[in-house]
Design a protein around this motif. Sequence first.
Motif, PDB file in Angstrom:
ATOM      1  N   THR A   9       8.172   4.484 -13.976  1.00  0.00           N
ATOM      2  CA  THR A   9       7.436   3.380 -13.384  1.00  0.00           C
ATOM      3  C   THR A   9       5.949   3.480 -13.699  1.00  0.00           C
ATOM      4  O   THR A   9       5.306   2.494 -14.062  1.00  0.00           O
ATOM      5  N   ASN A  35       2.756   3.806   2.243  1.00  0.00           N
ATOM      6  CA  ASN A  35       2.609   3.483   0.836  1.00  0.00           C
ATOM      7  C   ASN A  35       2.755   4.722  -0.040  1.00  0.00           C
ATOM      8  O   ASN A  35       2.617   5.849   0.437  1.00  0.00           O
ATOM      9  N   LYS A  51       1.177   2.022  -4.520  1.00  0.00           N
ATOM     10  CA  LYS A  51       2.241   1.024  -4.429  1.00  0.00           C
ATOM     11  C   LYS A  51       2.391   0.637  -2.965  1.00  0.00           C
ATOM     12  O   LYS A  51       2.608   1.485  -2.099  1.00  0.00           O
ATOM     13  N   ASN A  53       4.059  -0.715   0.316  1.00  0.00           N
ATOM     14  CA  ASN A  53       5.408  -0.729   0.887  1.00  0.00           C
ATOM     15  C   ASN A  53       5.734  -2.139   1.375  1.00  0.00           C
ATOM     16  O   ASN A  53       5.204  -2.599   2.391  1.00  0.00           O
ATOM     17  N   GLN A  54       6.614  -2.816   0.653  1.00  0.00           N
ATOM     18  CA  GLN A  54       6.906  -4.205   0.987  1.00  0.00           C
ATOM     19  C   GLN A  54       7.917  -4.359   2.116  1.00  0.00           C
ATOM     20  O   GLN A  54       8.154  -5.475   2.585  1.00  0.00           O
ATOM     21  N   ASP A 103       7.822  -4.687 -11.848  1.00  0.00           N
ATOM     22  CA  ASP A 103       9.193  -4.554 -11.330  1.00  0.00           C
ATOM     23  C   ASP A 103       9.288  -5.033  -9.880  1.00  0.00           C
ATOM     24  O   ASP A 103       9.901  -4.393  -9.028  1.00  0.00           O
ATOM     25  N   ARG A 104       8.625  -6.151  -9.607  1.00  0.00           N
ATOM     26  CA  ARG A 104       8.618  -6.785  -8.286  1.00  0.00           C
ATOM     27  C   ARG A 104       7.899  -5.967  -7.218  1.00  0.00           C
ATOM     28  O   ARG A 104       7.993  -6.269  -6.022  1.00  0.00           O
ATOM     29  N   ASN A 105       7.189  -4.945  -7.624  1.00  0.00           N
ATOM     30  CA  ASN A 105       6.405  -4.143  -6.698  1.00  0.00           C
ATOM     31  C   ASN A 105       4.924  -4.410  -6.909  1.00  0.00           C
ATOM     32  O   ASN A 105       4.465  -4.615  -8.045  1.00  0.00           O
ATOM     33  N   TYR A 106       4.180  -4.410  -5.803  1.00  0.00           N
ATOM     34  CA  TYR A 106       2.740  -4.630  -5.860  1.00  0.00           C
ATOM     35  C   TYR A 106       2.015  -3.292  -5.934  1.00  0.00           C
ATOM     36  O   TYR A 106       2.228  -2.401  -5.106  1.00  0.00           O
ATOM     37  N   TRP A 107       1.166  -3.165  -6.931  1.00  0.00           N
ATOM     38  CA  TRP A 107       0.341  -1.979  -7.129  1.00  0.00           C
ATOM     39  C   TRP A 107      -1.124  -2.394  -7.094  1.00  0.00           C
ATOM     40  O   TRP A 107      -1.479  -3.499  -7.485  1.00  0.00           O
TER      41      TRP A 107
END
Length: 362
Positions: A9, A35, A51, A53-54, A103-107
Amino acid sequence: MSKAVERTTLQRVLPHYHCSLNNSTVAPLGNGLINSTFLVRSINTNFVLQKINQHVFPKPGDVVNNAELINNHLLNKQTQGQYQLTPMRQIENNDNKVFSLVDRNYWRAIEYIPNCYTIEAVDTPEQAQQVAAAFAKFTHALADFPAQELAVIIPSFHHLGHRLSQLKTAAKSNTNDRLQHCSELLEFCLSEHEFIKSVAELEASLPLRVTHNDTKINNLLFCASNNNPTAVIDLDTCMPGFIMHDFGDMVRTCCSNLPEDGKNIEEMYVREDILSALAKGYLSELDNHINELEKQSLVIGAQLLPFMIGIRFLTDFIDGDNYFHTKYEMHNLDRAKNQIKLYSLLKNIQPKIHDMIYQLSR
């Protein structure tokens, strides 16, 4: 980075910030439970990579945007000599955005402040006064920021009525047959009618401010050269709120002689020297900038946060431990008993808390 998926990732995330694993070192940073946070050291710069935590923050864009609005305001205040701490600036990526979607994750990348350290627990009144003064400076610097412009990150996060409703719902369902272990504690929480009413009346009249909502000492960076606070960090739960929440959370996390999951609650006592130092530090920065009702609310806030967190622990225990991470079956119940005990002790010394606050403001 023990897991291969993390390395894979990061190989996709780092190029968004002109880096790669070939020219950088990446190591986990801090001990946060929400996070995923890393320190990136590259040839050109060092920065914090995170990253979001959604699961906890289902609208990560709001988290990032709130932080950007707050930091821009604080940077302006710092430039004008009206904020002595260091804002935690978010760093733009290659597309001039303060977040990267991978990959649909916010950084996001955050400025790294070198030669600093964090502290996990308050040991002395001097530390307590530093902590309270730092968070009060943060609040004061944001006093002229319109709180309503911030997104509400977690709805009803510190709303006692909402938390009590959740507790009643969990108790009514009792899907895990756990009421047998906590019926007395449940009855006590639901019977605190006078206190619950006083909180509701305050909430109806207090002015909204930008509040941090997680005012633990480990959300401050301390300068290694002079051991003074240098930055307020972890702005994820910053949103409109009341200062009694921020003050109360400091009292909750600093003033007990036991950790929040300590089982030997019969030995618990309030460290009144720490509590007095918190009040002194907080009012040293805010006394002339808050109204009379807000000052009164600090007395209630000192009791409110242990009571409310105790209710949340109890709710999660009854509900089957779905929110808070636990290490054993009765962990959340032990936490709940601990926090409600702290609430009771603080309630017993309410006149002392009042005197601490009002003697300092004369």
